[in-house]
Design a protein around this motif. Structure first.
Motif, short mmCIF file in Angstrom:
data_model
loop_
_atom_site.label_atom_id
_atom_site.label_comp_id
_atom_site.label_asym_id
_atom_site.label_seq_id
_atom_site.Cartn_x
_atom_site.Cartn_y
_atom_site.Cartn_z
N SER A 179 -20.78 -74.04 -27.97
CA SER A 179 -20.23 -75.32 -28.38
C SER A 179 -18.72 -75.22 -28.61
CB SER A 179 -20.91 -75.82 -29.66
OG SER A 179 -20.57 -75.00 -30.76
N VAL A 180 -18.07 -76.37 -28.44
CA VAL A 180 -16.67 -76.56 -28.80
C VAL A 180 -16.64 -77.63 -29.88
CG1 VAL A 180 -14.38 -77.20 -27.99
CG2 VAL A 180 -15.92 -75.96 -26.47
N LYS A 181 -16.08 -77.29 -31.04
CA LYS A 181 -16.10 -78.20 -32.17
C LYS A 181 -14.68 -78.46 -32.67
CE LYS A 181 -20.73 -77.00 -33.85
NZ LYS A 181 -21.56 -76.65 -35.03
N HIS A 229 -11.19 -87.10 -29.39
CA HIS A 229 -11.71 -88.22 -30.17
C HIS A 229 -13.20 -88.44 -29.95
CE1 HIS A 229 -7.67 -89.31 -31.43
NE2 HIS A 229 -7.28 -89.23 -30.17
N GLY A 230 -13.85 -87.51 -29.26
CA GLY A 230 -15.29 -87.61 -29.09
C GLY A 230 -15.74 -88.36 -27.86
N GLY A 283 -29.55 -71.05 -24.33
CA GLY A 283 -29.13 -71.00 -25.72
C GLY A 283 -29.69 -72.16 -26.51
N VAL A 284 -29.13 -72.40 -27.68
CA VAL A 284 -29.56 -73.48 -28.55
C VAL A 284 -28.36 -74.30 -28.98
CG1 VAL A 284 -31.60 -72.28 -29.39
CG2 VAL A 284 -29.45 -71.99 -30.58
N THR A 285 -28.61 -75.53 -29.37
CA THR A 285 -27.58 -76.43 -29.85
C THR A 285 -27.90 -76.86 -31.27
OG1 THR A 285 -27.24 -77.26 -27.60
CG2 THR A 285 -26.34 -78.58 -29.40
N ASP A 286 -26.92 -76.87 -32.12
CA ASP A 286 -27.10 -77.30 -33.51
C ASP A 286 -27.16 -78.82 -33.57
OD1 ASP A 286 -26.96 -74.66 -34.11
OD2 ASP A 286 -24.96 -74.71 -34.99
N LEU A 287 -28.23 -79.34 -34.18
CA LEU A 287 -28.38 -80.77 -34.38
C LEU A 287 -28.07 -81.18 -35.81
CD1 LEU A 287 -31.71 -81.40 -32.42
CD2 LEU A 287 -29.36 -81.55 -31.58
N TYR A 288 -28.32 -80.29 -36.74
CA TYR A 288 -28.06 -80.59 -38.15
C TYR A 288 -27.66 -79.29 -38.84
CZ TYR A 288 -28.93 -81.28 -43.12
OH TYR A 288 -28.80 -81.29 -44.48
N HIS A 289 -26.71 -79.42 -39.75
CA HIS A 289 -26.24 -78.27 -40.51
C HIS A 289 -26.00 -78.74 -41.95
CE1 HIS A 289 -23.90 -74.75 -41.67
NE2 HIS A 289 -24.23 -74.18 -40.53
N GLY A 290 -26.78 -78.22 -42.87
CA GLY A 290 -26.65 -78.60 -44.27
C GLY A 290 -27.13 -77.49 -45.18
N THR A 291 -27.43 -77.83 -46.41
CA THR A 291 -27.91 -76.87 -47.39
C THR A 291 -29.13 -77.43 -48.10
OG1 THR A 291 -26.48 -77.71 -49.16
CG2 THR A 291 -25.59 -75.97 -47.75
N VAL A 292 -29.78 -76.59 -48.90
CA VAL A 292 -30.92 -77.03 -49.69
C VAL A 292 -30.50 -78.16 -50.62
CG1 VAL A 292 -32.58 -76.33 -51.46
CG2 VAL A 292 -32.10 -74.82 -49.52
N THR A 320 -17.44 -81.35 -35.91
CA THR A 320 -18.26 -82.13 -34.98
C THR A 320 -18.14 -81.53 -33.59
OG1 THR A 320 -16.43 -83.67 -34.61
CG2 THR A 320 -18.04 -84.25 -36.31
N THR A 321 -19.22 -81.57 -32.87
CA THR A 321 -19.25 -81.00 -31.52
C THR A 321 -18.66 -82.00 -30.54
OG1 THR A 321 -21.24 -79.73 -32.05
CG2 THR A 321 -20.74 -80.06 -29.73
#
Length: 1002
Positions: A100-102, A152-153, A835-844, A115-116
């Motif tokens: 990914s490029v973020k 700008h996405g 590979g895999v792509t991140d869809l969500y990234h957070g914490t408990v 953001t990707t």
């Protein structure tokens, strides 16, 4: 609707005593001069922002941390290979091995997460931008592609094939640079290619290197290009001539990085794999041959990235620390040594054991000029003034030349200079990094993980429960468990410690573990995360009075239940609001037209929360009823004949499917299944022993009791009841009154629609259901629940609509408390890239706040688990075994020897087999004696002439005792602690064996 790609859930445990900063090596550096911020990207996936202390230091020193950490963010789940500042420092772009490029905007008013903006099909290695004000950035990757992304996405603007041929294995892009409309790239082909960044067309290619090109620079005018290569050279190219003009040989190892802020590349910094940092100064010269190369610093590891800021140089290596070195002053003068007898100077770089003294200075017109020791000179200009100068052919610098500039050893071979020493032996400042995890070994119990960090310390982790902490509330005291390291073994060999603490047990693989970001990450996938179970007594839980002795806990369900505990609370609150709004809307509709006479709305069950005492015993683990927790049960115990015959075969097949048994010696509990490919999570094992299932043919007559012939979920049962109601007059009136409110004012005698109209109504109703679209994500699980609410709306608006959300109870999943900073990641497979792509990234802690995002990106199976306590349907893994009496001292379990071949759940314990044997060979007792011996206390099991422990499972028995193919052969015999069994069965008592002090037979 196309099926979504396979998704997975990962959680990353935080490191203990971590104060921030990188845990692994640093690959990228960028400096914001306007705000005095240093950015770094590491192999741990972190991007850090530092506030350096720019005060001048009098003398170099090591280990002083004067740069403060401003902020850090876990931007990627794999190595960060390069970072780049764009849009005048407002955006930081990162390229990672997670394909990914973020873009991260650290100065945004609101907290901004990366953001990707683009994805490659392989590791992304480099970034480039035409200028600080540009609105696009280019990335090069190992997929042989150069892609241009909108900041700008807006997505991909341009894609360039970086190699001659798409099938070329060496077409990967390792180096990239952009200046104006010209783009230059390089890689393992050893060829530098020039492209038009507007159209993607190739301009030309530059051939001359003999190894991988690692970095590229372009001057401001775009007519000169400089390349660094693993062939230990730095080449200067003319774009107009299309050939190499000069080759610089000041390095003796692979050159990894180049840096220059000068518009004409008059000052260039280069670093190599040995850790040497070189400054080449060409100012005031008309020819590259007149430049001077000086050794600035020597790192302990290879320098992957460096940048010069003011009077200092920052270096990034495979270490987690970042060093700042004092730069060689621009106005310094070379301090020549005294003449001495001729002695050859070694070309290799060696570090002195002592720190160099501060350079001296001279006074010129009242201005002090620092002296540059000649010991740090790698190449000097005007060598004709030294002894034995060698003539150089000015036309010898071609694209095939290997040495075009005179080395120091050739220029001043007659001078005794000693080894080459850097201008600064020690860094001025050091940003200390942390110790990250680099190795790991999963223990056989699939719960503990042994890790080693960069300092060599070995630590044991528990992925689920490691330390109990009592939380005292006003009403009760709850025992919660935190996921933290449980034991440290110091600096020892990892395999040595693993052999000491590993256990001989076999547990199904329910997760995979990796440490590629320096932390311990546990990855859960739908196809296996619910396969592993553990007995509650093995977990050493406190206050287990409400748990059965043989109760098992699903490991995957246990950890997921509490990783998303805040999300469940949020969904419960949203569900209550939705039910209130739905019921209010329904009550207004009912008030407009009163119900017809002689017709009463039947009282429907309240879904999964209805009272189980009403006759539905399909759920073996009772749910919470009116706020009172009930006892969680484990599936019953019964033996299934692996080779059934006669009438037993048919009954056995039905028993396996329905969770019932016709065997008089069995006492099975019923299990439930779900026709939507999901089942109640507590019923995954059905029963320990079950016969091979035999599907009942359509010609077989149905059983009288439908609950025994096929098990259904509560929702399916209600639908079946509704369909049966349609065959009666009451059912017809009920459906008509519910679907056609215009006829509510008529009497029951007037409501006599023809049969044709009834069929039309049913068709309309079915069409309405077909129009319902359920999304294949977490939100789809919520949609299914809401559709059920619409079907079970009560006739009396004053009656509250019961919730159909029922998470697992505390009895089924004991209270677990992961650290609030534990990272949660939802990923999706990319089959095209592997590979895999991140869809969500957070914490408990933030999972509840991110409910909208998780509903869109989370998988449906996660929603079914958290909200309905259902896990995907999967065939149970069983073990076949043969149960025989030892030397025929006891009777067989069956008259037919063929029925001695059995199969059971792989988690079945040996003591349950003993209980089965006792049930078969002993008569049923009239009353239960609480002081009677348990079967495992007077019966022993043997496998391969080894006594089997009562708590040993069949899976462990097959893996570590039987240890070969075929059916496991088990022998049972009496140990003499119950002499009456031999006397009753054989007619004579055997001699009681001797016992030890604890009363256990030898």
């Amino acid at each position: 609707m196309a099926r979504k790609a396979r998704q997975r859930i990962s959680y990353v445990l935080p490191l203990a005593k971590s104060s921030g900063g990188h845990r692994l090596g640093v690959n990228g550096l960028a400096y914001d001069a306007e705000n005095s911020i240093l950015y770094s990207g590491g192999r741990d996936g972190l991007i850090c922002a530092w506030a350096p202390d720019n005060h001048e230091k009098d003398a170099p020193h090591q280990g002083s941390v004067v740069s403060k950490l401003r902020s850090q963010i876990q931007a990627h789940t794999h190595w960060v290979n390069d970072i780049l500042l764009a849009q005048n420092g407002a955006a930081l772009v990162s390229a990672s091995s997670d394909v990914s490029v973020k873009v991260w905007r650290p100065h945004a008013q609101e907290e901004h997460v990366p953001t990707t903006i683009g994805l490659h099909n392989d590791y992304v290695k480099c970034l480039a931008s035409p200028g600080p004000e540009s609105d696009w950035v280019a990335s090069g990757a190992l997929d042989h592609k150069i892609r241009v992304w909108d900041l700008h996405g807006a997505g991909e603007r341009l894609c360039i094939d970086g190699g001659e041929d798409e099938n070329n294995a060496k077409g990967s892009v390792y180096a990239l640079s952009v200046r104006g409309s010209m783009m230059a790239s390089g890689g393992p082909e050893s060829i530098a290619r020039l492209w038009d960044s507007r159209t993607g067309k190739r301009i030309t290619k530059l051939v001359g290197h003999t190894d991988n090109i690692r970095d590229i620079l372009i001057n401001e005018e775009g007519d000169t290009i400089m390349t660094a290569s693993s062939d230990q050279t730095v080449k200067v190219w003319s774009v107009m001539a299309g050939r190499c003009m000069h080759t610089l040989n000041m390095h003796n190892d692979s050159v990894w990085s180049l840096h220059s802020a000068h518009p004409r590349l008059a000052i260039v910094y280069s670093s190599d794999r040995s850790g040497l940092v070189v400054k080449t100064d060409l100012r005031g010269t008309s020819d590259w041959d007149e430049g001077m190369s000086l050794s600035v610093a020597q790192e302990q590891n290879g320098v992957s990235k460096m940048i010069a800021t003011g009077e200092h140089i920052w270096t990034a290596t495979s270490s987690s620390s970042i060093n700042r070195w004092r730069d060689i002053p621009a106005d310094g003068e070379l301090q020549l040594p005294n003449q001495s007898p001729p002695q050859h100077r070694g070309s290799s770089f060696s570090r002195s054991r002592f720190a160099t003294s501060p350079p001296s200075s001279t006074q010129t017109n009242g201005v002090s000029k620092p002296k540059i020791p000649v010991s740090c000179v790698l190449r000097i200009p005007d060598a004709s003034r030294y002894a034995n100068p060698k003539q150089r052919d000015s036309d010898g610098a071609t694209i095939y030349s290997t040495v075009t500039l005179r080395k120091m050893s050739e220029a001043i071979a007659d001078l005794d200079l000693g080894p080459v020493l850097p201008f600064q032996e020690l860094p001025v400042d050091t940003i200390q990094g942390q110790h990250g995890l680099i190795k790991h070994i999963m223990m056989n119990d699939k719960r503990r993980v042994l890790t080693m960090d960069t300092a060599g310390e070995v630590v044991l982790w528990d992925l689920l429960k490691v330390r109990m902490v009592s939380v005292r509330w006003i009403i009760m005291v709850l025992n919660v468990y935190q996921c933290i390291p449980i034991q440290s073994f110091g600096k020892r060999h990892l395999d040595e410690v693993a052999s000491e603490i590993n256990t001989a047990e076999s547990v199904a693989n329910w997760c995979s573990v990796d440490t590629r970001t320096g932390r311990l990450a546990c990855i859960l996938e739908e196809n296996n995360c619910f396969d592993a179970e553990m007995y509650a007594d093995e977990l050493k839980l406190e206050n287990t009075g409400e748990l059965r002795e043989d109760q098992r806990i699903n490991l995957g369900k246990w950890i997921l239940r509490y990783l998303f505990s805040s999300l469940i609370s949020e969904e419960l609150a949203r569900d209550e609001t939705y039910r209130r709004q739905l019921q209010s809307k329904h009550s207004r509709r009912v008030q407009k037209a009163p119900a017809p006479r002689l017709t009463q709305l039947p009282s429907p069950p309240t879904g999964p929360w209805h009272d189980q005492s009403a006759g539905d015993d399909s759920l073996i683990t009772p749910r919470a009823n009116n706020g009172n927790a009930q006892q969680a049960l484990t599936p019953g115990l019964a033996i299934g004949v692996a080779t059934p015959h006669g009438g037993c075969a048919k009954n056995g097949g039905n028993d396996s499917h329905n969770g019932t048994s016709t065997d008089p010696a069995s006492n099975l509990e019923k299990t439930s299944s779900n026709q939507s490919q999901s089942r109640n999570s507590t019923d995954r094992s059905k029963d320990y022993f079950s016969a091979n299932p035999i599907v009942q043919s359509s010609s077989d007559p149905p059983a009288e009791d439908s609950s025994e012939t096929s098990t259904q979920s509560p929702v399916d049962g209600e639908k079946e009841e509704k369909s049966k109601e349609g065959t009666t007059l009451f059912g017809k009136r009920f459906r008509m009154n519910m679907n056609f409110p215009k006829k509510l004012g008529r009497t029951s005698a007037e409501v006599k629609p023809p049969i044709v109209d009834e069929k039309a109504e049913e068709s309309d109703k079915s069409d309405e259901k077909e129009e319902r679209v359920i999304e294949d994500n977490f939100l789809g699980a919520i949609q299914k629940i809401r559709y059920e609410y619409e079907e079970y709306l009560p006739a009396d608006p004053s009656q509250p609509l019961q919730s159909f959300i029922f998470p697992s109870s505390v009895n089924e999943t004991p209270l677990l408390e992961p650290p609030q900073s534990t990272t949660i990641i939802v990923q999706e497979d990319r089959p095209d890239s592997g590979g895999v792509t991140d869809l969500y990234h957070g914490t408990v802690q933030t999972a509840g706040q991110d409910a909208d995002q998780i509903e869109k990106s989370g998988p449906m199976w996660l929603g079914d688990l958290l909200l309905r306590n259902q896990i995907p349907l999967k065939e149970i893994s069983k073990v076949s075994f043969v149960l025989m009496p030892f030397q025929d001292l006891l009777p067989p379990i069956a008259a037919d020897k063929e029925n001695s071949r059995l199969n059971a759940n792989r988690m079945l314990r040996a003591k349950k087999i003993c209980a089965y044997v006792a049930e078969r060979i002993e008569p049923k007792a009239e009353g239960q004696d609480p002081n009677a011996l348990k079967p495992e206390e007077y019966l022993d099991l043997y496998c391969q002439d080894q006594l089997v422990s009562p708590n040993t499972t069949l899976a462990t028995l097959r893996a570590y005792v039987w240890n070969k193919g075929g059916d496991v052969l088990l022998y049972y015999k009496s140990n003499g602690r119950k002499p009456e069994i031999e006397k009753r069965l054989t007619g004579k008592a055997i001699e009681e064996p001797p016992v030890n002090e604890e009363g256990v037979p030898f």
